[in-house]
Design a protein around this motif. Sequence first.
Motif, PDB file in Angstrom:
ATOM      1  N   VAL A   1       0.892  -1.124  -0.083  1.00 28.05           N
ATOM      2  CA  VAL A   1      -0.127  -0.054  -0.123  1.00 28.05           C
ATOM      3  C   VAL A   1       1.023   1.241  -0.009  1.00 28.05           C
ATOM      4  CG1 VAL A   1      -1.973  -1.084   1.250  1.00 28.05           C
ATOM      5  CG2 VAL A   1      -0.111  -0.051   2.699  1.00 28.05           C
ATOM      6  N   GLU A   2       0.270   2.298  -0.553  1.00 24.23           N
ATOM      7  CA  GLU A   2       1.212   3.414  -0.650  1.00 24.23           C
ATOM      8  C   GLU A   2       0.434   4.490   0.550  1.00 24.23           C
ATOM      9  OE1 GLU A   2       1.863   7.226  -3.707  1.00 24.23           O
ATOM     10  OE2 GLU A   2       1.167   5.365  -4.519  1.00 24.23           O
ATOM     11  N   PHE A   3       1.267   5.248   1.320  1.00 27.03           N
ATOM     12  CA  PHE A   3       0.721   6.004   2.219  1.00 27.03           C
ATOM     13  C   PHE A   3       0.262   7.225   1.599  1.00 27.03           C
ATOM     14  CE2 PHE A   3       1.523   9.992   4.744  1.00 27.03           C
ATOM     15  CZ  PHE A   3       0.812   9.844   5.757  1.00 27.03           C
ATOM     16  N   LYS A   4      -1.258   7.642   2.126  1.00 27.68           N
ATOM     17  CA  LYS A   4      -1.610   8.908   1.471  1.00 27.68           C
ATOM     18  C   LYS A   4      -2.098   9.467   2.562  1.00 27.68           C
ATOM     19  CE  LYS A   4      -3.770   6.306  -1.496  1.00 27.68           C
ATOM     20  NZ  LYS A   4      -4.764   6.054  -2.684  1.00 27.68           N
ATOM     21  N   GLU A   5      -2.114  10.915   2.717  1.00 26.39           N
ATOM     22  CA  GLU A   5      -2.707  11.676   4.017  1.00 26.39           C
ATOM     23  C   GLU A   5      -4.158  11.290   3.837  1.00 26.39           C
ATOM     24  OE1 GLU A   5      -1.730  13.330   6.222  1.00 26.39           O
ATOM     25  OE2 GLU A   5       0.490  14.142   5.622  1.00 26.39           O
ATOM     26  N   ILE A   6      -4.962  11.288   4.857  1.00 28.10           N
ATOM     27  CA  ILE A   6      -6.514  11.119   5.118  1.00 28.10           C
ATOM     28  C   ILE A   6      -7.071  12.035   5.804  1.00 28.10           C
ATOM     29  CG2 ILE A   6      -8.163   9.774   5.776  1.00 28.10           C
ATOM     30  CD1 ILE A   6      -6.634   7.286   5.581  1.00 28.10           C
ATOM     31  N   LYS A   7      -7.937  12.916   4.951  1.00 29.77           N
ATOM     32  CA  LYS A   7      -8.505  14.076   5.547  1.00 29.77           C
ATOM     33  C   LYS A   7      -9.207  13.938   7.103  1.00 29.77           C
ATOM     34  CE  LYS A   7     -12.144  17.647   4.814  1.00 29.77           C
ATOM     35  NZ  LYS A   7     -13.179  17.802   3.928  1.00 29.77           N
ATOM     36  N   GLN A   8      -9.191  14.628   8.002  1.00 31.62           N
ATOM     37  CA  GLN A   8      -9.364  14.317   9.199  1.00 31.62           C
ATOM     38  C   GLN A   8     -10.968  14.198   9.269  1.00 31.62           C
ATOM     39  OE1 GLN A   8      -8.330  16.906  12.428  1.00 31.62           O
ATOM     40  NE2 GLN A   8      -6.166  16.649  12.038  1.00 31.62           N
ATOM     41  N   VAL A   9     -11.659  13.188  10.016  1.00 29.65           N
ATOM     42  CA  VAL A   9     -13.106  13.064  10.314  1.00 29.65           C
ATOM     43  C   VAL A   9     -13.401  13.947  11.198  1.00 29.65           C
ATOM     44  CG1 VAL A   9     -14.724  11.255  10.678  1.00 29.65           C
ATOM     45  CG2 VAL A   9     -12.747  10.587   9.426  1.00 29.65           C
ATOM     46  N   PHE A  10     -12.769  14.011  12.245  1.00 25.93           N
ATOM     47  CA  PHE A  10     -13.145  14.944  13.392  1.00 25.93           C
ATOM     48  C   PHE A  10     -11.884  15.623  13.807  1.00 25.93           C
ATOM     49  CE2 PHE A  10     -13.167  10.509  14.624  1.00 25.93           C
ATOM     50  CZ  PHE A  10     -12.103  10.582  15.694  1.00 25.93           C
ATOM     51  N   GLN A  11     -11.940  16.316  14.912  1.00 26.28           N
ATOM     52  CA  GLN A  11     -10.638  16.978  15.581  1.00 26.28           C
ATOM     53  C   GLN A  11     -10.157  16.120  16.438  1.00 26.28           C
ATOM     54  OE1 GLN A  11     -10.055  20.222  14.753  1.00 26.28           O
ATOM     55  NE2 GLN A  11      -8.187  19.811  15.672  1.00 26.28           N
ATOM     56  N   ILE A  12      -8.846  15.959  16.200  1.00 27.30           N
ATOM     57  CA  ILE A  12      -7.781  14.977  16.918  1.00 27.30           C
ATOM     58  C   ILE A  12      -6.677  15.791  17.376  1.00 27.30           C
ATOM     59  CG2 ILE A  12      -8.707  12.881  15.690  1.00 27.30           C
ATOM     60  CD1 ILE A  12      -6.264  12.995  14.149  1.00 27.30           C
ATOM     61  N   PRO A  13      -5.928  15.261  18.388  1.00 29.48           N
ATOM     62  CA  PRO A  13      -4.575  15.987  18.492  1.00 29.48           C
ATOM     63  C   PRO A  13      -3.591  16.107  17.504  1.00 29.48           C
ATOM     64  CG  PRO A  13      -5.235  14.398  20.061  1.00 29.48           C
ATOM     65  CD  PRO A  13      -6.140  14.279  19.229  1.00 29.48           C
ATOM     66  N   SER A  14      -2.870  17.144  17.343  1.00 26.68           N
ATOM     67  CA  SER A  14      -2.098  17.576  16.315  1.00 26.68           C
ATOM     68  C   SER A  14      -1.097  16.220  15.997  1.00 26.68           C
ATOM     69  CB  SER A  14      -1.226  18.669  16.290  1.00 26.68           C
ATOM     70  OG  SER A  14      -0.460  18.750  17.515  1.00 26.68           O
ATOM     71  N   ILE A  15      -0.927  15.636  17.103  1.00 28.21           N
ATOM     72  CA  ILE A  15       0.316  14.512  16.828  1.00 28.21           C
ATOM     73  C   ILE A  15      -0.134  13.131  16.419  1.00 28.21           C
ATOM     74  CG2 ILE A  15       0.080  13.423  19.232  1.00 28.21           C
ATOM     75  CD1 ILE A  15       3.261  13.569  19.454  1.00 28.21           C
ATOM     76  N   TRP A  16      -1.856  13.025  16.109  1.00 24.11           N
ATOM     77  CA  TRP A  16      -2.366  11.871  15.542  1.00 24.11           C
ATOM     78  C   TRP A  16      -2.560  11.970  14.114  1.00 24.11           C
ATOM     79  CZ3 TRP A  16      -7.120   9.758  19.109  1.00 24.11           C
ATOM     80  CH2 TRP A  16      -6.654   9.585  20.560  1.00 24.11           C
ATOM     81  N   SER A  17      -2.896  10.899  13.632  1.00 19.52           N
ATOM     82  CA  SER A  17      -3.131  10.782  12.195  1.00 19.52           C
ATOM     83  C   SER A  17      -4.256   9.863  11.786  1.00 19.52           C
ATOM     84  CB  SER A  17      -1.833  10.441  11.341  1.00 19.52           C
ATOM     85  OG  SER A  17      -2.166  10.428  10.271  1.00 19.52           O
ATOM     86  N   PHE A  18      -4.917   9.821  10.567  1.00 19.84           N
ATOM     87  CA  PHE A  18      -6.047   8.972  10.122  1.00 19.84           C
ATOM     88  C   PHE A  18      -5.541   8.090   9.197  1.00 19.84           C
ATOM     89  CE2 PHE A  18      -8.847  12.157  11.746  1.00 19.84           C
ATOM     90  CZ  PHE A  18      -9.728  11.481  12.304  1.00 19.84           C
ATOM     91  N   THR A  19      -6.212   6.606   9.232  1.00 16.44           N
ATOM     92  CA  THR A  19      -5.369   5.572   8.467  1.00 16.44           C
ATOM     93  C   THR A  19      -6.852   4.759   8.115  1.00 16.44           C
ATOM     94  OG1 THR A  19      -4.010   3.916   7.930  1.00 16.44           O
ATOM     95  CG2 THR A  19      -4.994   3.742  10.079  1.00 16.44           C
ATOM     96  N   TYR A  20      -6.558   3.811   7.188  1.00 20.27           N
ATOM     97  CA  TYR A  20      -7.566   2.626   7.074  1.00 20.27           C
ATOM     98  C   TYR A  20      -6.863   1.572   7.581  1.00 20.27           C
ATOM     99  CZ  TYR A  20      -9.540   5.661   3.669  1.00 20.27           C
ATOM    100  OH  TYR A  20     -10.016   6.690   2.935  1.00 20.27           O
ATOM    101  N   LEU A  21      -7.825   0.510   8.114  1.00 20.98           N
ATOM    102  CA  LEU A  21      -7.550  -0.735   8.875  1.00 20.98           C
ATOM    103  C   LEU A  21      -6.427  -1.657   8.325  1.00 20.98           C
ATOM    104  CD1 LEU A  21      -9.860  -2.053  11.515  1.00 20.98           C
ATOM    105  CD2 LEU A  21      -8.003  -0.539  12.014  1.00 20.98           C
ATOM    106  N   GLN A  22      -6.987  -1.720   6.891  1.00 19.51           N
ATOM    107  CA  GLN A  22      -6.297  -2.557   6.204  1.00 19.51           C
ATOM    108  C   GLN A  22      -4.634  -1.979   5.572  1.00 19.51           C
ATOM    109  OE1 GLN A  22      -8.740  -0.852   4.977  1.00 19.51           O
ATOM    110  NE2 GLN A  22      -8.684  -0.237   2.795  1.00 19.51           N
ATOM    111  N   TRP A  23      -4.456  -1.078   6.091  1.00 24.23           N
ATOM    112  CA  TRP A  23      -3.169  -0.336   5.851  1.00 24.23           C
ATOM    113  C   TRP A  23      -2.097  -0.891   6.857  1.00 24.23           C
ATOM    114  CZ3 TRP A  23      -3.242   5.448   4.114  1.00 24.23           C
ATOM    115  CH2 TRP A  23      -3.797   5.493   2.947  1.00 24.23           C
TER     116      TRP A  23
END
Length: 239
Positions: A50-72
Amino acid sequence: LLKDFRQQVLTQAVTGKLTEQWREGKELQSGKEFLIKIINERNSSLKKTVEFKEIKQVFQIPSIWSFTYLQWVGEFTRGKSKHRPRNDKKLFDGPYPFIQTGDVSKANMYINQYSTTYSEFGLQQSRLFPKGTLCITIAANIAETAILNFAACFPDSVVAYIPYKNLYTSEFAMYYLNTIQKEIEQFAPATAQKNINMGILNEIPFPVPPLEEQQEIVRRVESLFAKADAIEASYEMLK
Protein backbone atom coordinates in the motif's frame (compact mmCIF):
# COMPACT_ATOMS: atom_id res chain seq x y z
CA LEU A 1 -26.32 6.08 33.59
CA LEU A 2 -23.33 3.70 33.58
CA LYS A 3 -23.95 2.91 29.91
CA ASP A 4 -23.70 6.62 29.13
CA PHE A 5 -20.56 6.85 31.28
CA ARG A 6 -18.87 4.03 29.31
CA GLN A 7 -19.81 5.66 26.00
CA GLN A 8 -18.39 9.00 27.17
CA VAL A 9 -15.16 7.28 28.21
CA LEU A 10 -14.81 5.74 24.73
CA THR A 11 -15.54 9.06 23.01
CA GLN A 12 -12.92 10.80 25.15
CA ALA A 13 -10.49 7.95 24.39
CA VAL A 14 -10.71 8.07 20.58
CA THR A 15 -10.61 11.87 20.36
CA GLY A 16 -7.51 12.22 22.55
CA LYS A 17 -9.21 14.01 25.43
CA LEU A 18 -8.73 11.10 27.86
CA THR A 19 -4.93 11.39 27.60
CA GLU A 20 -4.69 15.16 27.07
CA GLN A 21 -2.78 15.83 30.30
CA TRP A 22 -0.72 12.63 29.97
CA ARG A 23 0.50 13.82 26.55
CA GLU A 24 1.86 17.16 27.86
CA GLY A 25 5.64 17.43 27.86
CA LYS A 26 6.22 14.02 26.27
CA GLU A 27 8.32 13.56 23.13
CA LEU A 28 6.18 11.12 21.18
CA GLN A 29 6.56 9.89 17.63
CA SER A 30 3.81 11.53 15.57
CA GLY A 31 0.92 9.45 14.30
CA LYS A 32 2.01 10.17 10.72
CA GLU A 33 5.60 8.98 11.32
CA PHE A 34 4.30 5.96 13.20
CA LEU A 35 1.87 5.15 10.38
CA ILE A 36 4.54 5.44 7.67
CA LYS A 37 6.77 3.11 9.71
CA ILE A 38 4.01 0.48 9.96
CA ILE A 39 3.22 0.69 6.23
CA ASN A 40 6.89 0.45 5.23
CA GLU A 41 7.47 -2.56 7.48
CA ARG A 42 4.27 -4.18 6.22
CA ASN A 43 5.20 -3.60 2.56
CA SER A 44 8.63 -5.17 3.04
CA SER A 45 7.15 -8.45 4.28
CA LEU A 46 3.83 -8.80 2.41
CA LYS A 47 3.13 -9.24 -1.31
CA LYS A 48 0.26 -6.75 -1.37
CA THR A 49 1.71 -3.28 -0.82
CA VAL A 50 0.00 0.00 0.00
CA GLU A 51 1.10 3.57 -0.58
CA PHE A 52 0.86 6.06 2.25
CA LYS A 53 -1.57 8.89 1.57
CA GLU A 54 -2.79 11.65 3.84
CA ILE A 55 -6.38 11.08 4.92
CA LYS A 56 -8.58 14.06 5.67
CA GLN A 57 -9.53 14.46 9.33
CA VAL A 58 -13.00 13.11 10.09
CA PHE A 59 -13.12 14.99 13.40
CA GLN A 60 -10.76 17.03 15.54
CA ILE A 61 -7.84 15.00 16.90
CA PRO A 62 -4.57 15.98 18.62
CA SER A 63 -1.99 17.39 16.18
CA ILE A 64 0.31 14.45 16.89
CA TRP A 65 -2.33 11.93 15.73
CA SER A 66 -3.21 10.91 12.16
CA PHE A 67 -5.88 8.93 10.27
CA THR A 68 -5.57 5.62 8.41
CA TYR A 69 -7.55 2.67 7.05
CA LEU A 70 -7.36 -0.58 9.01
CA GLN A 71 -6.19 -2.62 6.01
CA TRP A 72 -3.07 -0.41 5.87
CA VAL A 73 -1.89 -1.42 9.34
CA GLY A 74 -2.93 -5.05 9.62
CA GLU A 75 -4.87 -7.95 8.15
CA PHE A 76 -8.55 -7.24 7.62
CA THR A 77 -10.46 -10.30 6.41
CA ARG A 78 -13.74 -12.19 6.67
CA GLY A 79 -14.19 -15.36 8.66
CA LYS A 80 -14.38 -18.64 6.77
CA SER A 81 -16.82 -21.55 6.85
CA LYS A 82 -17.15 -23.02 3.35
CA HIS A 83 -18.86 -26.37 3.92
CA ARG A 84 -22.59 -26.79 3.26
CA PRO A 85 -24.84 -27.57 4.94
CA ARG A 86 -23.60 -25.41 7.82
CA ASN A 87 -25.17 -27.76 10.38
CA ASP A 88 -23.42 -30.90 9.11
CA LYS A 89 -22.60 -32.92 12.26
CA LYS A 90 -19.10 -33.82 11.07
CA LEU A 91 -18.10 -30.14 11.35
CA PHE A 92 -18.49 -30.09 15.13
CA ASP A 93 -17.46 -31.52 18.52
CA GLY A 94 -13.70 -31.23 18.17
CA PRO A 95 -10.98 -29.21 19.96
CA TYR A 96 -11.29 -25.92 18.03
CA PRO A 97 -13.53 -23.14 19.41
CA PHE A 98 -16.13 -21.88 16.92
CA ILE A 99 -17.83 -18.55 17.63
CA GLN A 100 -20.68 -16.77 15.85
CA THR A 101 -22.24 -13.29 15.81
CA GLY A 102 -24.17 -13.98 19.01
CA ASP A 103 -20.95 -14.76 20.90
CA VAL A 104 -19.50 -11.42 19.80
CA SER A 105 -22.68 -9.55 20.75
CA LYS A 106 -22.91 -10.89 24.29
CA ALA A 107 -19.19 -10.54 25.06
CA ASN A 108 -18.05 -7.72 27.32
CA MET A 109 -15.15 -6.42 25.20
CA TYR A 110 -13.40 -9.83 25.31
CA ILE A 111 -14.68 -13.24 24.19
CA ASN A 112 -13.85 -15.53 27.11
CA GLN A 113 -16.14 -18.49 26.46
CA TYR A 114 -17.70 -20.55 23.69
CA SER A 115 -20.40 -23.18 23.39
CA THR A 116 -19.53 -24.77 20.01
CA THR A 117 -16.36 -26.38 18.69
CA TYR A 118 -15.11 -27.50 15.30
CA SER A 119 -13.66 -30.92 14.53
CA GLU A 120 -10.55 -31.46 12.40
CA PHE A 121 -12.87 -31.57 9.37
CA GLY A 122 -14.44 -28.30 10.51
CA LEU A 123 -11.04 -26.66 10.82
CA GLN A 124 -10.00 -27.76 7.30
CA GLN A 125 -12.84 -25.76 5.71
CA SER A 126 -12.39 -22.77 8.04
CA ARG A 127 -9.51 -20.80 9.55
CA LEU A 128 -8.19 -20.60 13.11
CA PHE A 129 -7.75 -16.93 14.06
CA PRO A 130 -5.23 -16.14 16.81
CA LYS A 131 -5.87 -14.81 20.31
CA GLY A 132 -6.07 -11.01 20.19
CA THR A 133 -8.05 -10.92 16.92
CA LEU A 134 -10.68 -8.17 16.84
CA CYS A 135 -14.02 -9.66 15.72
CA ILE A 136 -16.53 -7.37 13.97
CA THR A 137 -20.05 -8.58 13.10
CA ILE A 138 -21.39 -7.68 9.65
CA ALA A 139 -24.69 -9.63 9.70
CA ALA A 140 -27.70 -9.66 12.05
CA ASN A 141 -25.98 -7.54 14.70
CA ILE A 142 -24.07 -4.88 12.77
CA ALA A 143 -20.61 -3.65 13.83
CA GLU A 144 -20.63 -5.21 17.27
CA THR A 145 -17.12 -6.00 18.43
CA ALA A 146 -15.10 -8.13 20.82
CA ILE A 147 -11.54 -9.45 21.05
CA LEU A 148 -10.72 -13.16 21.11
CA ASN A 149 -9.11 -14.35 24.33
CA PHE A 150 -8.29 -17.68 22.65
CA ALA A 151 -7.71 -18.92 19.11
CA ALA A 152 -11.02 -19.63 17.32
CA CYS A 153 -12.81 -20.14 14.01
CA PHE A 154 -15.81 -18.11 12.87
CA PRO A 155 -18.02 -17.77 9.75
CA ASP A 156 -18.06 -15.00 7.14
CA SER A 157 -20.71 -13.07 9.09
CA VAL A 158 -17.77 -11.96 11.28
CA VAL A 159 -14.79 -9.93 10.04
CA ALA A 160 -11.36 -10.25 11.63
CA TYR A 161 -8.81 -7.54 12.21
CA ILE A 162 -5.28 -8.62 13.18
CA PRO A 163 -2.89 -5.67 13.68
CA TYR A 164 0.49 -5.97 11.99
CA LYS A 165 3.12 -6.91 14.64
CA ASN A 166 0.82 -5.42 17.33
CA LEU A 167 1.74 -1.92 16.15
CA TYR A 168 -1.90 -0.81 16.21
CA THR A 169 -3.87 -2.17 19.13
CA SER A 170 -7.03 -4.21 18.61
CA GLU A 171 -8.47 -2.49 21.68
CA PHE A 172 -8.13 1.02 20.25
CA ALA A 173 -9.74 -0.08 16.96
CA MET A 174 -12.56 -1.66 18.98
CA TYR A 175 -13.12 1.51 21.01
CA TYR A 176 -13.48 3.58 17.85
CA LEU A 177 -15.88 1.12 16.20
CA ASN A 178 -18.00 1.15 19.36
CA THR A 179 -18.37 4.93 19.13
CA ILE A 180 -19.56 4.82 15.50
CA GLN A 181 -21.65 1.62 15.57
CA LYS A 182 -24.96 3.45 14.98
CA GLU A 183 -23.54 5.25 11.95
CA ILE A 184 -22.30 1.97 10.45
CA GLU A 185 -25.71 0.34 11.03
CA GLN A 186 -27.27 2.95 8.73
CA PHE A 187 -25.46 1.38 5.76
CA ALA A 188 -27.33 -1.91 6.27
CA PRO A 189 -30.29 -2.37 3.87
CA ALA A 190 -33.74 -2.52 5.45
CA THR A 191 -34.21 -6.26 5.05
CA ALA A 192 -35.17 -9.08 7.41
CA GLN A 193 -31.49 -10.07 7.72
CA LYS A 194 -29.46 -6.89 8.18
CA ASN A 195 -25.91 -7.00 6.85
CA ILE A 196 -23.14 -4.82 5.50
CA ASN A 197 -20.28 -5.68 3.18
CA MET A 198 -16.61 -5.50 4.05
CA GLY A 199 -16.10 -2.63 1.63
CA ILE A 200 -17.95 -0.34 4.04
CA LEU A 201 -15.52 -1.18 6.84
CA ASN A 202 -12.58 -0.76 4.44
CA GLU A 203 -13.58 2.86 3.81
CA ILE A 204 -13.78 3.97 7.45
CA PRO A 205 -10.83 6.21 8.47
CA PHE A 206 -9.45 5.30 11.91
CA PRO A 207 -7.55 7.70 14.20
CA VAL A 208 -3.92 6.75 14.85
CA PRO A 209 -2.28 7.88 18.11
CA PRO A 210 1.36 7.00 18.84
CA LEU A 211 1.61 3.40 20.06
CA GLU A 212 2.66 4.47 23.57
CA GLU A 213 -0.45 6.63 23.82
CA GLN A 214 -2.68 3.83 22.50
CA GLN A 215 -1.39 1.60 25.29
CA GLU A 216 -2.05 4.31 27.88
CA ILE A 217 -5.58 4.80 26.51
CA VAL A 218 -6.27 1.06 26.79
CA ARG A 219 -4.99 1.05 30.38
CA ARG A 220 -7.20 4.00 31.35
CA VAL A 221 -10.32 2.70 29.63
CA GLU A 222 -9.96 -0.73 31.24
CA SER A 223 -9.46 0.89 34.66
CA LEU A 224 -12.52 3.14 34.31
CA PHE A 225 -14.67 0.29 32.96
CA ALA A 226 -13.59 -1.95 35.86
CA LYS A 227 -14.81 0.72 38.30
CA ALA A 228 -18.12 0.99 36.43
CA ASP A 229 -18.49 -2.81 36.50
CA ALA A 230 -17.87 -2.83 40.26
CA ILE A 231 -20.54 -0.15 40.82
CA GLU A 232 -22.97 -2.12 38.64
CA ALA A 233 -22.28 -5.35 40.53
CA SER A 234 -22.78 -3.61 43.91
CA TYR A 235 -26.06 -2.11 42.71
CA GLU A 236 -27.35 -5.50 41.54
CA MET A 237 -26.38 -7.09 44.87
CA LEU A 238 -28.16 -4.35 46.85
CA LYS A 239 -31.23 -4.69 44.63
